[in-house]
Write a protein that holds these residues in place. Sequence first.
Motif, PDB file in Angstrom:
ATOM      1  N   LYS A  42       0.819  -1.215   0.000  1.00  0.00           N
ATOM      2  CA  LYS A  42       0.000   0.000   0.000  1.00  0.00           C
ATOM      3  C   LYS A  42       0.854   1.267   0.000  1.00  0.00           C
ATOM      4  O   LYS A  42       0.420   2.307  -0.499  1.00  0.00           O
ATOM      5  CB  LYS A  42      -0.947   0.003   1.210  1.00  0.00           C
ATOM      6  N   ARG A  43       2.055   1.199   0.569  1.00  0.00           N
ATOM      7  CA  ARG A  43       2.919   2.389   0.553  1.00  0.00           C
ATOM      8  C   ARG A  43       3.862   2.390  -0.652  1.00  0.00           C
ATOM      9  O   ARG A  43       4.839   3.138  -0.698  1.00  0.00           O
ATOM     10  CB  ARG A  43       3.667   2.537   1.873  1.00  0.00           C
ATOM     11  N   GLY A  44       3.570   1.516  -1.628  1.00  0.00           N
ATOM     12  CA  GLY A  44       4.318   1.523  -2.887  1.00  0.00           C
ATOM     13  C   GLY A  44       5.654   0.824  -2.828  1.00  0.00           C
ATOM     14  O   GLY A  44       6.540   1.104  -3.644  1.00  0.00           O
ATOM     15  N   GLY A  45       5.814  -0.084  -1.880  1.00  0.00           N
ATOM     16  CA  GLY A  45       7.044  -0.856  -1.786  1.00  0.00           C
ATOM     17  C   GLY A  45       8.074  -0.284  -0.842  1.00  0.00           C
ATOM     18  O   GLY A  45       9.130  -0.893  -0.624  1.00  0.00           O
ATOM     19  N   GLY A  46       7.792   0.877  -0.255  1.00  0.00           N
ATOM     20  CA  GLY A  46       8.755   1.500   0.638  1.00  0.00           C
ATOM     21  C   GLY A  46       8.787   0.854   2.019  1.00  0.00           C
ATOM     22  O   GLY A  46       7.861   0.139   2.421  1.00  0.00           O
ATOM     23  N   ASP A  47       9.861   1.114   2.749  1.00  0.00           N
ATOM     24  CA  ASP A  47      10.000   0.612   4.110  1.00  0.00           C
ATOM     25  C   ASP A  47       9.111   1.411   5.061  1.00  0.00           C
ATOM     26  O   ASP A  47       8.747   2.562   4.793  1.00  0.00           O
ATOM     27  CB  ASP A  47      11.452   0.722   4.578  1.00  0.00           C
ATOM     28  N   PHE A  48       8.784   0.794   6.181  1.00  0.00           N
ATOM     29  CA  PHE A  48       8.039   1.468   7.237  1.00  0.00           C
ATOM     30  C   PHE A  48       8.942   2.494   7.901  1.00  0.00           C
ATOM     31  O   PHE A  48      10.021   2.167   8.412  1.00  0.00           O
ATOM     32  CB  PHE A  48       7.547   0.433   8.260  1.00  0.00           C
ATOM     33  N   ALA A  49       8.522   3.769   7.876  1.00  0.00           N
ATOM     34  CA  ALA A  49       9.373   4.841   8.392  1.00  0.00           C
ATOM     35  C   ALA A  49       9.441   4.865   9.906  1.00  0.00           C
ATOM     36  O   ALA A  49      10.409   5.364  10.486  1.00  0.00           O
ATOM     37  CB  ALA A  49       8.870   6.190   7.872  1.00  0.00           C
ATOM     38  N   GLY A  50       8.391   4.364  10.561  1.00  0.00           N
ATOM     39  CA  GLY A  50       8.393   4.329  12.019  1.00  0.00           C
ATOM     40  C   GLY A  50       8.086   5.646  12.686  1.00  0.00           C
ATOM     41  O   GLY A  50       8.219   5.768  13.905  1.00  0.00           O
ATOM     42  N   GLN A  51       7.670   6.664  11.912  1.00  0.00           N
ATOM     43  CA  GLN A  51       7.369   7.975  12.477  1.00  0.00           C
ATOM     44  C   GLN A  51       5.921   8.091  12.929  1.00  0.00           C
ATOM     45  O   GLN A  51       5.608   8.866  13.822  1.00  0.00           O
ATOM     46  CB  GLN A  51       7.667   9.066  11.441  1.00  0.00           C
ATOM     47  N   ARG A  52       5.041   7.352  12.295  1.00  0.00           N
ATOM     48  CA  ARG A  52       3.629   7.364  12.656  1.00  0.00           C
ATOM     49  C   ARG A  52       3.039   5.995  12.373  1.00  0.00           C
ATOM     50  O   ARG A  52       3.534   5.241  11.539  1.00  0.00           O
ATOM     51  CB  ARG A  52       2.863   8.450  11.889  1.00  0.00           C
ATOM     52  N   GLY A  53       1.966   5.671  13.097  1.00  0.00           N
ATOM     53  CA  GLY A  53       1.348   4.374  12.931  1.00  0.00           C
ATOM     54  C   GLY A  53       0.670   4.223  11.576  1.00  0.00           C
ATOM     55  O   GLY A  53       0.380   5.202  10.879  1.00  0.00           O
ATOM     56  N   GLU A  54       0.414   2.982  11.202  1.00  0.00           N
ATOM     57  CA  GLU A  54      -0.300   2.669   9.972  1.00  0.00           C
ATOM     58  C   GLU A  54      -1.407   1.667  10.294  1.00  0.00           C
ATOM     59  O   GLU A  54      -1.248   0.817  11.172  1.00  0.00           O
ATOM     60  CB  GLU A  54       0.635   2.089   8.913  1.00  0.00           C
ATOM     61  N   ARG A  55      -2.512   1.789   9.559  1.00  0.00           N
ATOM     62  CA  ARG A  55      -3.670   0.925   9.809  1.00  0.00           C
ATOM     63  C   ARG A  55      -4.339   0.550   8.496  1.00  0.00           C
ATOM     64  O   ARG A  55      -4.430   1.380   7.593  1.00  0.00           O
ATOM     65  CB  ARG A  55      -4.677   1.638  10.710  1.00  0.00           C
ATOM     66  N   ILE A  56      -4.825  -0.674   8.430  1.00  0.00           N
ATOM     67  CA  ILE A  56      -5.685  -1.116   7.338  1.00  0.00           C
ATOM     68  C   ILE A  56      -7.057  -1.426   7.917  1.00  0.00           C
ATOM     69  O   ILE A  56      -7.180  -2.244   8.832  1.00  0.00           O
ATOM     70  CB  ILE A  56      -5.146  -2.380   6.649  1.00  0.00           C
TER      71      ILE A  56
END
Length: 257
Positions: A42-56
């Motif tokens: 969903k983020r286009g193949g990028g790594d999780f930045a760890g700056q803010r949460g993510e939810r599906i």
Amino acid sequence: MNVTDDHRRHFAAFGYVVFRQAFDPEEVARYGAALEETLRRKRGGGDFAGQRGERITPLFDEAPDVFCPLLDDERLLAMADGLLGADNLFTGSNDGNLYVGHTPWHIDGGGANGPALLKLSFYCDPVNEGHGCLSVLPGSHHVPFFEQLHDLFFVRKTLDMNDPNVPGRTPLASIPGDVIAFDHRLWHSSWGGSAGRRQFAFSFAPRPKFSWEETWLHGYLARVNQRHGKRLLSDRLLQTAGPRRKQKIAKLYEMGF
């Protein structure tokens, strides 16, 4: 999964109960890896930045072959049946989360005078006191306690919703395989923990027995769908359902969801 009378009494009195090692940790690891893969896509193949949460939300539509079996899993359904009655309904609320930082004191919706909406939650990583585990205020789903806390947090402001040090706070440490069941009305929070801790959550409601209960549930679910800007129950979820899943969701489709 055997839900005992002791489980039911604990849930009724305190608003939560923990089912230890309800899942095999290897299963949980597979779900956690699938969540990370789905979020990466969903983020286009990028790594999780760890700056803010993510939810599906809803989770099932993103990878139905992987995640739909969770809604058919007899262990989760037995917990819902044992705590709410066998005719309970899945509300469509299903999350896959990567958490970052603290989560302040809150409830999960429905209001003090609503029914005992149930959330079943499990973490894919070990979490404990000061390291991202769920903290609860036992018994705060009961109306007098609930309303007193609301007054202290929001009116008198003698309690700070961003402060973990609220009297009675109970941390619920868990390891992969544990499932935490709690009432939506229960005040809860989390503190500390590593960025990207993975969690799944599913919500259930008692089947309405009176017209006012159906009106209440309809209004509640309409607000949830509006907040997310989408239908949480997709057509696919019903079209691919076996008898067990249909029992959990068909009523909500009849109600327009």
